[in-house]
Design a protein around this motif. Structure first.
Motif, PDB file in Angstrom:
ATOM      1  N   SER A 150       0.808  -1.222   0.000  1.00 32.64           N
ATOM      2  CA  SER A 150       0.000   0.000   0.000  1.00 32.64           C
ATOM      3  C   SER A 150       0.838   1.267   0.000  1.00 32.64           C
ATOM      4  O   SER A 150       0.318   2.352  -0.240  1.00 32.64           O
ATOM      5  CB  SER A 150      -0.935   0.005   1.213  1.00 32.64           C
ATOM      6  N   GLY A 151       2.150   1.145   0.261  1.00 30.14           N
ATOM      7  CA  GLY A 151       2.995   2.325   0.316  1.00 30.14           C
ATOM      8  C   GLY A 151       3.427   2.859  -1.028  1.00 30.14           C
ATOM      9  O   GLY A 151       4.064   3.923  -1.094  1.00 30.14           O
ATOM     10  N   VAL A 152       3.098   2.160  -2.118  1.00 31.02           N
ATOM     11  CA  VAL A 152       3.536   2.588  -3.440  1.00 31.02           C
ATOM     12  C   VAL A 152       2.948   3.946  -3.800  1.00 31.02           C
ATOM     13  O   VAL A 152       3.660   4.829  -4.307  1.00 31.02           O
ATOM     14  CB  VAL A 152       3.150   1.537  -4.499  1.00 31.02           C
ATOM     15  N   ARG A 153       1.685   4.140  -3.540  1.00 28.18           N
ATOM     16  CA  ARG A 153       1.054   5.419  -3.869  1.00 28.18           C
ATOM     17  C   ARG A 153       1.662   6.568  -3.083  1.00 28.18           C
ATOM     18  O   ARG A 153       1.841   7.671  -3.611  1.00 28.18           O
ATOM     19  CB  ARG A 153      -0.450   5.330  -3.627  1.00 28.18           C
ATOM     20  N   LYS A 154       1.981   6.326  -1.814  1.00 24.76           N
ATOM     21  CA  LYS A 154       2.608   7.378  -1.002  1.00 24.76           C
ATOM     22  C   LYS A 154       3.987   7.744  -1.561  1.00 24.76           C
ATOM     23  O   LYS A 154       4.358   8.924  -1.619  1.00 24.76           O
ATOM     24  CB  LYS A 154       2.729   6.918   0.446  1.00 24.76           C
ATOM     25  N   LEU A 155       4.741   6.731  -1.975  1.00 24.67           N
ATOM     26  CA  LEU A 155       6.058   6.993  -2.556  1.00 24.67           C
ATOM     27  C   LEU A 155       5.939   7.768  -3.863  1.00 24.67           C
ATOM     28  O   LEU A 155       6.748   8.659  -4.142  1.00 24.67           O
ATOM     29  CB  LEU A 155       6.797   5.669  -2.785  1.00 24.67           C
ATOM     30  N   LEU A 156       4.952   7.440  -4.664  1.00 22.57           N
ATOM     31  CA  LEU A 156       4.747   8.158  -5.926  1.00 22.57           C
ATOM     32  C   LEU A 156       4.388   9.620  -5.672  1.00 22.57           C
ATOM     33  O   LEU A 156       4.913  10.524  -6.330  1.00 22.57           O
ATOM     34  CB  LEU A 156       3.660   7.475  -6.753  1.00 22.57           C
ATOM     35  N   ARG A 157       3.486   9.830  -4.715  1.00 27.07           N
ATOM     36  CA  ARG A 157       3.125  11.216  -4.378  1.00 27.07           C
ATOM     37  C   ARG A 157       4.341  11.982  -3.846  1.00 27.07           C
ATOM     38  O   ARG A 157       4.523  13.172  -4.151  1.00 27.07           O
ATOM     39  CB  ARG A 157       1.985  11.225  -3.362  1.00 27.07           C
ATOM     40  N   ALA A 158       5.159  11.300  -3.053  1.00 32.31           N
ATOM     41  CA  ALA A 158       6.357  11.951  -2.512  1.00 32.31           C
ATOM     42  C   ALA A 158       7.333  12.317  -3.629  1.00 32.31           C
ATOM     43  O   ALA A 158       7.932  13.404  -3.613  1.00 32.31           O
ATOM     44  CB  ALA A 158       7.034  11.038  -1.497  1.00 32.31           C
ATOM     45  N   ALA A 159       7.498  11.429  -4.602  1.00 26.36           N
ATOM     46  CA  ALA A 159       8.426  11.700  -5.706  1.00 26.36           C
ATOM     47  C   ALA A 159       7.970  12.899  -6.527  1.00 26.36           C
ATOM     48  O   ALA A 159       8.772  13.802  -6.835  1.00 26.36           O
ATOM     49  CB  ALA A 159       8.550  10.459  -6.598  1.00 26.36           C
ATOM     50  N   TRP A 160       6.685  12.942  -6.880  1.00 30.47           N
ATOM     51  CA  TRP A 160       6.181  14.081  -7.659  1.00 30.47           C
ATOM     52  C   TRP A 160       6.175  15.361  -6.831  1.00 30.47           C
ATOM     53  O   TRP A 160       6.481  16.447  -7.346  1.00 30.47           O
ATOM     54  CB  TRP A 160       4.775  13.776  -8.176  1.00 30.47           C
ATOM     55  N   GLY A 161       5.821  15.241  -5.533  1.00 23.56           N
ATOM     56  CA  GLY A 161       5.807  16.422  -4.684  1.00 23.56           C
ATOM     57  C   GLY A 161       7.191  17.018  -4.494  1.00 23.56           C
ATOM     58  O   GLY A 161       7.373  18.247  -4.557  1.00 23.56           O
ATOM     59  N   LEU A 162       8.202  16.172  -4.284  1.00 22.93           N
ATOM     60  CA  LEU A 162       9.574  16.663  -4.146  1.00 22.93           C
ATOM     61  C   LEU A 162      10.063  17.292  -5.445  1.00 22.93           C
ATOM     62  O   LEU A 162      10.761  18.310  -5.426  1.00 22.93           O
ATOM     63  CB  LEU A 162      10.491  15.505  -3.744  1.00 22.93           C
TER      64      LEU A 162
END
Length: 248
Positions: A150-162
């Protein structure tokens, strides 16, 4: 070097530097569309066509509906985002560099100067961060195969946000500068945005670390852990061991 561009175009020390990507400046002369710039334009066009075709094909392949799946798998979602980041580089960075090589000076105005420099660096950041997300996901799948994904979406959001946040300074650092004569000339530069040379050097060093060194280090750690886990004696023993047959 100013962040978001491949060649020096401006300076905090007040020198007259009028150079876009791929042009040559000698003394106080204005830049010209040199032979090296023409070669770069040709290479960029070839890379643009191949990158656009390949990444569009990947994006279509991983996003098309699958009869056996109600929603895309985490791996397909990761590769869709990676293809989108590569397409952002393809359709922002490559045409921008090619057109700038041809026109030599900046002809699109101040707002587009700031916006395109922001988008250029954001595209480069996203293309660097998303492979790290894939590496982290592969590491989790190998080291903890029964764990939640379930952490994949959080990592994706973090990558785009950074990527968005780290590219924001481009909106304030870049601006157009005019040279009145004898030949009018306009360029999109960071000239005057830094009060001292060390500030510009620090910003460029920070950008280099975030864009290249940190993603490379993170991926090296992830895949090293995967290799060590797969090649460990316990893993080999578990994969080659025989399951005993219960006797009555």
């Amino acid at each position: 070097m100013s962040a978001g561009n491949g060649t020096p175009w401006g300076s905090a020390a007040g020198e007259e530097v009028w150079a876009g990507s791929g042009v040559v400046v000698e003394g106080s002369e204005l830049p010209t569309f040199s032979a090296a710039a023409k070669v770069r334009v040709g290479v960029t066009i070839v890379l643009f066509v191949s990158s656009a075709g390949g990444n569009l094909a990947v994006l279509w392949s991983v996003t098309r509906p699958q009869p056996s799946q109600l929603r895309p798998s985490p791996v397909r979602r990761l590769f869709a985002h990676l293809a989108a980041a590569d397409l952002l580089v393809t359709f922002v960075v490559m045409p921008l560099d090619a057109i700038w090589n041809i026109t030599v000076q900046w002809l699109a105005g101040d707002i587009s100067c700031r916006t395109l420099m922001f988008l250029k660096l954001m595209a480069m950041y996203s293309a660097a961060f998303l492979p790290v997300v894939i590496g982290l996901d592969r590491q989790a799948a190998v080291l903890n195969p029964l764990g939640s994904r379930s952490g994949v979406r959080k990592l994706l959001r973090a990558a785009w946000g950074l990527s968005f946040l780290l590219a924001l300074p481009q909106l304030f650092l870049f601006h157009i500068v005019h040279r009145a004569g004898p030949v009018p000339f306009t360029q999109c530069v960071t000239k005057g945005s830094f009060k001292a040379r060390w500030q510009e050097t620090t910003y460029n060093l920070f950008t280099f670390c975030c864009l290249f060194l940190l993603p490379l280090t993170a991926m090296a750690i992830c895949y090293s852990r995967i290799v060590l886990s797969v090649s460990s004696p316990q893993t080999r023993k578990g994969s080659h061991g025989e399951t005993p047959i219960p006797r009555p």
